[in-house]
Design an enzyme around this catalytic site. Structure first.
Site, PDB file in Angstrom:
ATOM      1  N   ASN A  38     -62.924  88.490  62.594  1.00  0.00           N
ATOM      2  CA  ASN A  38     -62.868  87.040  62.438  1.00  0.00           C
ATOM      3  C   ASN A  38     -62.575  86.388  63.780  1.00  0.00           C
ATOM      4  O   ASN A  38     -61.422  86.288  64.201  1.00  0.00           O
ATOM      5  CB  ASN A  38     -61.803  86.663  61.406  1.00  0.00           C
ATOM      6  CG  ASN A  38     -62.272  86.905  60.003  1.00  0.00           C
ATOM      7  OD1 ASN A  38     -63.351  86.473  59.616  1.00  0.00           O
ATOM      8  ND2 ASN A  38     -61.456  87.597  59.214  1.00  0.00           N
ATOM      9  N   SER A  43     -60.058  77.732  73.920  1.00  0.00           N
ATOM     10  CA  SER A  43     -60.233  77.473  75.355  1.00  0.00           C
ATOM     11  C   SER A  43     -59.272  78.358  76.100  1.00  0.00           C
ATOM     12  O   SER A  43     -58.229  78.696  75.570  1.00  0.00           O
ATOM     13  CB  SER A  43     -59.909  76.030  75.686  1.00  0.00           C
ATOM     14  OG  SER A  43     -58.489  75.841  75.709  1.00  0.00           O
ATOM     15  N   SER A  44     -59.458  78.630  77.272  1.00  0.00           N
ATOM     16  CA  SER A  44     -60.265  79.620  77.927  1.00  0.00           C
ATOM     17  C   SER A  44     -59.498  80.204  79.091  1.00  0.00           C
ATOM     18  O   SER A  44     -59.844  80.051  80.258  1.00  0.00           O
ATOM     19  CB  SER A  44     -61.588  79.002  78.417  1.00  0.00           C
ATOM     20  OG  SER A  44     -62.359  78.508  77.306  1.00  0.00           O
ATOM     21  N   GLU A 100     -67.540  79.559  80.115  1.00  0.00           N
ATOM     22  CA  GLU A 100     -68.631  79.949  79.233  1.00  0.00           C
ATOM     23  C   GLU A 100     -69.814  79.027  79.505  1.00  0.00           C
ATOM     24  O   GLU A 100     -69.643  77.828  79.725  1.00  0.00           O
ATOM     25  CB  GLU A 100     -68.228  79.793  77.768  1.00  0.00           C
ATOM     26  CG  GLU A 100     -66.861  80.336  77.415  1.00  0.00           C
ATOM     27  CD  GLU A 100     -65.781  79.281  77.397  1.00  0.00           C
ATOM     28  OE1 GLU A 100     -64.671  79.530  77.936  1.00  0.00           O
ATOM     29  OE2 GLU A 100     -66.017  78.187  76.871  1.00  0.00           O
TER      30      GLU A 100
END
Lengths: 155, 155, 155
Positions: A38, A43-44, A100
């Site tokens: 799942n 963010s990141s 990304e």
């Protein structure tokens, strides 16, 4: 803290055709090795001292935080790509930064862009880069295709 | 429960230009004071007896649940705004409600709209409002800009 | 693991009109019985041996992982639908698969599509299906409407 701190991370990528866009996304997650978990989008950031590992088999159904880029297309012949980059700081007390990116175009173009995005993000912080890792993947669409690249956090 | 119950929350906002939309988003998170954390988006409740605090420095790389609005524009000269509102109930056993809104337009317009959204949501529940807090921010786009407003949960 | 493993799940659905799209979404969550929780969106697995339960009242403000489909429309008279399907494997050591789908159209069409998506996903894994559950809901838009269907994980 509400959630535990991640201590390990790995990079993953995959592409797939599918019966619907979501089936293609599911197939791309499977090819990336994370299709039976799942994924929780976030963010990141890579926490300080988080260790890069080789992709591992995660427990089926586990809730897994990840930063990812994905792109869907139903235009036959189109080339789509997704990539992620991780910039790690010189100062081990500081966190790493994940970027990304996904778009139409070849893998190497998208990978170059996402690496530049990570460089920009570190420059914005005023931090020196010790290491810059990335992965990208492209896909030639037949009917309905997805390209996906992810940084998966684990502990 | 799968996740711990949040016990504290704060409001945050920021704007930024960036090399790409994601870089601008990253910059807006940094200006909001949450750019070095892993924001996990959620819908949009303040638990009962959760305490409003001043923004704090969160551990780098921590996974942090937040309700947020953000808007991106690449139209130079455009004004974009993002806002959040928190409506707290008279009855301390009930939860508060967070609403998020972003659009083209000035800060005060977006803040008024998001406050009305929170009032509507409490009316739908049939709950009296004890307090209504909000924050909004606007940004005049130069090349690629983001405006962001968030309610961050913590424990 | 960073998050606890879910052990129970239930299906939920709801529709609503609202003052704004987010208010309609909030109303649909309320009708689905999960409007006073913090839904965290995830991709889309039921862990092995996770037990199907009847919908329960979750603690207000709890962070709750869910896979869901939702659709918003502001076209009066339009019919919108959302559905989820859960395919459970013959082999109890394997996980189940959740699929989500939303589109214009009647409930039964969307439910048929999302069930087929779950069948395709299990076929991709090469797994036999023991049971296939689904729920879908439709909504005739008056001004601004939302239809939502969810699989909610709990422990």
């Amino acid at each position: 803290m509400i959630f535990n701190m991640p201590t390990r991370y790995f990079l993953a990528s995959g592409t797939s055709e599918g019966y619907t866009p979501l089936n293609a996304f599911d197939g791309a997650l499977l090819r990336a090795g994370i299709g039976n978990t799942n994924i929780v989008k976030m963010s990141s950031i890579v926490p300080p001292r988080c260790t890069l590992i080789e992709p591992i088999a995660l427990p089926p159904g586990a809730l897994v935080p990840a930063a990812y880029a994905s792109i869907t297309s139903d235009v036959p012949g189109e080339v789509i790509s997704a990539g992620v980059a991780v910039a790690l700081p010189e100062d081990a007390d500081q966190n790493g930064l994940i970027m990304e990116y996904s778009a139409k175009g070849e893998r190497h173009q998208i990978e170059e862009t996402v690496r530049n995005m990570a460089r920009e993000g570190m420059a914005l912080r005023g931090w020196e880069i010790k290491d810059l890792k990335s992965v990208a993947v492209d896909h030639h669409v037949q009917k309905i295709g997805v390209a996906l690249a992810a940084v998966v956090l684990w502990s």
